[in-house]
Motif scaffolding. Structure first.
Motif, PDB file in Angstrom:
ATOM      1  N   CYS A  54      45.046  46.444  40.397  1.00 16.29           N
ATOM      2  CA  CYS A  54      45.045  47.133  41.683  1.00 16.29           C
ATOM      3  C   CYS A  54      46.155  48.179  41.752  1.00 16.29           C
ATOM      4  CB  CYS A  54      45.220  46.125  42.826  1.00 16.29           C
ATOM      5  SG  CYS A  54      43.721  45.201  43.236  1.00 16.29           S
ATOM      6  N   GLN A  55      47.295  47.838  41.207  1.00 20.57           N
ATOM      7  CA  GLN A  55      48.449  48.720  41.311  1.00 20.57           C
ATOM      8  C   GLN A  55      48.437  49.844  40.295  1.00 20.57           C
ATOM      9  OE1 GLN A  55      51.548  45.826  40.867  1.00 20.57           O
ATOM     10  NE2 GLN A  55      51.185  44.898  42.878  1.00 20.57           N
ATOM     11  N   THR A  56      47.878  49.587  39.119  1.00 19.03           N
ATOM     12  CA  THR A  56      47.974  50.580  38.053  1.00 19.03           C
ATOM     13  C   THR A  56      46.666  51.286  37.723  1.00 19.03           C
ATOM     14  OG1 THR A  56      47.574  48.899  36.333  1.00 19.03           O
ATOM     15  CG2 THR A  56      49.867  49.271  37.008  1.00 19.03           C
ATOM     16  N   GLN A  57      45.524  50.658  38.014  1.00 22.98           N
ATOM     17  CA  GLN A  57      44.239  51.248  37.646  1.00 22.98           C
ATOM     18  C   GLN A  57      43.210  51.065  38.768  1.00 22.98           C
ATOM     19  OE1 GLN A  57      43.133  50.505  33.388  1.00 22.98           O
ATOM     20  NE2 GLN A  57      44.916  49.159  33.373  1.00 22.98           N
ATOM     21  N   PRO A  58      43.454  51.648  39.923  1.00 18.99           N
ATOM     22  CA  PRO A  58      42.535  51.450  41.057  1.00 18.99           C
ATOM     23  C   PRO A  58      41.118  51.948  40.779  1.00 18.99           C
ATOM     24  CG  PRO A  58      44.101  53.223  41.504  1.00 18.99           C
ATOM     25  CD  PRO A  58      44.587  52.530  40.275  1.00 18.99           C
ATOM     26  N   GLN A  59      40.970  52.950  39.895  1.00 20.33           N
ATOM     27  CA  GLN A  59      39.615  53.434  39.585  1.00 20.33           C
ATOM     28  C   GLN A  59      38.779  52.336  38.929  1.00 20.33           C
ATOM     29  OE1 GLN A  59      42.442  54.673  38.303  1.00 20.33           O
ATOM     30  NE2 GLN A  59      42.598  56.893  38.623  1.00 20.33           N
ATOM     31  N   ILE A  60      39.422  51.518  38.124  1.00 17.10           N
ATOM     32  CA  ILE A  60      38.703  50.434  37.467  1.00 17.10           C
ATOM     33  C   ILE A  60      38.300  49.372  38.487  1.00 17.10           C
ATOM     34  CG2 ILE A  60      38.984  48.495  35.852  1.00 17.10           C
ATOM     35  CD1 ILE A  60      40.465  50.393  34.017  1.00 17.10           C
ATOM     36  N   VAL A  61      39.145  49.133  39.475  1.00 19.08           N
ATOM     37  CA  VAL A  61      38.797  48.161  40.512  1.00 19.08           C
ATOM     38  C   VAL A  61      37.547  48.611  41.264  1.00 19.08           C
ATOM     39  CG1 VAL A  61      39.596  46.984  42.588  1.00 19.08           C
ATOM     40  CG2 VAL A  61      41.187  47.417  40.730  1.00 19.08           C
ATOM     41  N   SER A  62      37.409  49.930  41.446  1.00 15.56           N
ATOM     42  CA  SER A  62      36.199  50.450  42.083  1.00 15.56           C
ATOM     43  C   SER A  62      34.966  50.111  41.254  1.00 15.56           C
ATOM     44  CB  SER A  62      36.320  51.969  42.259  1.00 15.56           C
ATOM     45  OG  SER A  62      35.159  52.504  42.859  1.00 15.56           O
ATOM     46  N   GLU A  63      35.077  50.211  39.938  1.00 17.25           N
ATOM     47  CA  GLU A  63      33.949  49.849  39.067  1.00 17.25           C
ATOM     48  C   GLU A  63      33.715  48.341  39.065  1.00 17.25           C
ATOM     49  OE1 GLU A  63      32.005  52.105  37.940  1.00 17.25           O
ATOM     50  OE2 GLU A  63      33.342  53.668  38.698  1.00 17.25           O
ATOM     51  N   VAL A  64      34.794  47.567  39.228  1.00 11.66           N
ATOM     52  CA  VAL A  64      34.646  46.118  39.356  1.00 11.66           C
ATOM     53  C   VAL A  64      33.757  45.790  40.553  1.00 11.66           C
ATOM     54  CG1 VAL A  64      35.873  43.985  39.951  1.00 11.66           C
ATOM     55  CG2 VAL A  64      36.796  45.500  38.189  1.00 11.66           C
ATOM     56  N   ALA A  65      33.996  46.475  41.671  1.00 18.06           N
ATOM     57  CA  ALA A  65      33.181  46.253  42.871  1.00 18.06           C
ATOM     58  C   ALA A  65      31.723  46.629  42.621  1.00 18.06           C
ATOM     59  CB  ALA A  65      33.751  47.066  44.033  1.00 18.06           C
ATOM     60  N   LYS A  66      31.511  47.758  41.943  1.00 14.53           N
ATOM     61  CA  LYS A  66      30.134  48.161  41.629  1.00 14.53           C
ATOM     62  C   LYS A  66      29.458  47.122  40.732  1.00 14.53           C
ATOM     63  CE  LYS A  66      31.072  53.154  41.836  1.00 14.53           C
ATOM     64  NZ  LYS A  66      31.141  54.407  41.038  1.00 14.53           N
ATOM     65  N   GLY A  67      30.206  46.621  39.772  1.00 17.17           N
ATOM     66  CA  GLY A  67      29.647  45.631  38.866  1.00 17.17           C
ATOM     67  C   GLY A  67      29.279  44.342  39.570  1.00 17.17           C
ATOM     68  N   ALA A  68      30.097  43.931  40.528  1.00 19.80           N
ATOM     69  CA  ALA A  68      29.784  42.727  41.287  1.00 19.80           C
ATOM     70  C   ALA A  68      28.506  42.917  42.093  1.00 19.80           C
ATOM     71  CB  ALA A  68      30.942  42.369  42.206  1.00 19.80           C
ATOM     72  N   ARG A  69      28.342  44.094  42.688  1.00 19.60           N
ATOM     73  CA  ARG A  69      27.107  44.370  43.433  1.00 19.60           C
ATOM     74  C   ARG A  69      25.903  44.367  42.502  1.00 19.60           C
ATOM     75  NH1 ARG A  69      30.153  48.517  45.969  1.00 19.60           N
ATOM     76  NH2 ARG A  69      28.938  50.129  44.939  1.00 19.60           N
ATOM     77  N   LEU A  70      26.087  44.938  41.314  1.00 17.20           N
ATOM     78  CA  LEU A  70      25.015  44.944  40.323  1.00 17.20           C
ATOM     79  C   LEU A  70      24.612  43.518  39.964  1.00 17.20           C
ATOM     80  CD1 LEU A  70      23.268  46.541  38.238  1.00 17.20           C
ATOM     81  CD2 LEU A  70      25.220  46.360  36.663  1.00 17.20           C
ATOM     82  N   GLY A  71      25.603  42.658  39.766  1.00 14.85           N
ATOM     83  CA  GLY A  71      25.324  41.277  39.433  1.00 14.85           C
ATOM     84  C   GLY A  71      24.596  40.544  40.535  1.00 14.85           C
ATOM     85  N   VAL A  72      25.006  40.764  41.783  1.00 15.98           N
ATOM     86  CA  VAL A  72      24.361  40.100  42.917  1.00 15.98           C
ATOM     87  C   VAL A  72      22.913  40.553  43.058  1.00 15.98           C
ATOM     88  CG1 VAL A  72      24.340  39.918  45.432  1.00 15.98           C
ATOM     89  CG2 VAL A  72      26.476  39.634  44.176  1.00 15.98           C
ATOM     90  N   ARG A  73      22.663  41.856  42.898  1.00 15.45           N
ATOM     91  CA  ARG A  73      21.285  42.350  42.994  1.00 15.45           C
ATOM     92  C   ARG A  73      20.407  41.720  41.917  1.00 15.45           C
ATOM     93  NH1 ARG A  73      23.868  47.373  44.017  1.00 15.45           N
ATOM     94  NH2 ARG A  73      23.509  48.046  41.862  1.00 15.45           N
TER      95      ARG A  73
END
Length: 353
Positions: A54-73
């Motif tokens: 979260c502190q050093t690579q926030p762009q990756i956290v954004s992709e983490v969120a996308k990936g979680a949505r992908l998994g749920v779908r």
């Protein structure tokens, strides 16, 4: 410290205030996922590796969120005809995540796979500064996936291959962070195993794509690269693992998992595992998180899990005619308009009672 089931999927949170204290519930599918920054808003409650991202690579956290949505779908697609259909109701879903059942194993695996997939895809699309294409150049005598007699065309690894190792590492860093704090706990061991099974289903089934180069369409030179499988394939493979999941119990050393039953082989790294039997999901149950199947559409002629006998749990079903509007008799008019009429369509549905 938060219970592990509350922080395993450290992605989207619901703040509940039943008392003066605030308890943090992790729940995939919460609308807060639309704002990836919500994941990092309470960094003091995240595990060390999660807070670091979260502190050093926030762009990756954004992709983490996308990936979680992908998994749920994908979970909702794979379970669409089952008694539990991966319904994302906040309280129900939280209750499911508390249990070491097959359904939870699939959720952890498909979500961890989704995160690895989304991060890897973002790398290939050039959306992350920390990574890019997998561009290791290698040569071999026979082109990838080519059998005997494939010819002697010159070829090499190239193109923009998917850097799945990067996506794998970031998924492991974020999704495993909390469970690693308590690896002697049986639930933590199971969660870590199922997370890994999901990631390996992406990593171990990379496909080879090639492009020919040469005069007049010849294939004198061929460039090949590695791409991830389609995510539907990942979901299909994990559903197979779900159907053959292993029941396990904790070993005496607190660090191993032992399959339950006689003469049962040890599950491999891609198998899904669980320690408790699933509820039947027939009726609403607040304790287990079951939403029940009343009102679900079933298949009156199917003999599988989507059939009315199984889906309705023997309670029976009623037939209902529904009407809806859809486009019909569409015509293309030069240039460039498509005009359609609205037609009423009636469909017979079977509904669980």
């Amino acid at each position: 410290m938060l219970p592990l089931y509350q922080s395993q999927l450290g992605l989207f949170f619901i703040l509940l205030c039943p008392t003066n204290s605030i308890s943090l519930w992790w729940a995939v599918g919460n609308p807060l996922v639309l704002d990836p920054n919500s994941i990092c808003r309470k960094t003091t409650r995240l595990a060390g590796k999660q807070a670091e991202l979260c502190q050093t690579q926030p762009q990756i956290v954004s992709e983490v969120a996308k990936g979680a949505r992908l998994g749920v779908r994908e979970c909702q697609f794979q379970f669409r005809a089952r008694r539990w259909n991966c319904t994302i109701h906040n309280r129900h879903f939280g209750k499911i995540l508390r249990q070491d059942i097959r359904e939870t194993a699939f959720v952890y695996a498909i979500t961890s796979a989704g995160v690895a997939y989304a991060v890897t895809q973002a790398c290939s699309m050039g959306e992350l500064l920390q990574c890019g294409c997998e561009n290791t150049l290698r040569r071999a005598a026979v082109p990838p996936a080519a059998g005997p007699g494939a010819g002697a065309a010159t070829w090499e690894w190239g193109g923009c291959g998917d850097d799945v190792e990067f996506g794998y590492d970031k998924s492991k860093q974020f999704m495993d962070a909390e469970s690693k704090k308590a690896q002697s706990d049986i639930k933590s061991l199971i969660d870590l195993h199922n997370n890994e099974a999901g990631r390996l289903t992406v990593k171990n089934y990379m496909r080879t794509e090639c492009k020919c180069h040469g005069l007049s369409g010849s294939c004198a030179v061929k460039t090949c690269w590695k791409k991830m499988p389609h995510f539907r394939e990942v979901g299909d493979r994990l559903l197979d693992r779900f159907n053959g999941a292993f029941k396990v119990m904790g070993g005496n050393d607190g660090k191993t998992l032992i399959p339950v039953g006689h003469n049962i082989k040890q599950p491999d790294k891609q198998d899904l595992i669980y320690s408790a039997e699933s509820p039947d999901f027939c009726l609403p149950n607040r304790r287990t998180g079951s939403p029940g199947t009343r009102g679900r559409v079933c298949n009156g002629t199917a003999m599988d899990v989507s059939g009315c006998d199984l889906l309705c749990c023997g309670r029976g079903h009623r037939d209902q005619t529904v009407s809806f509007q859809e486009n019909c008799q569409c015509r293309f008019h030069w240039c460039c308009v498509v005009q359609c009429n609205q037609c009423t369509v009636r469909k017979e549905l079977s509904i669980c009672v």
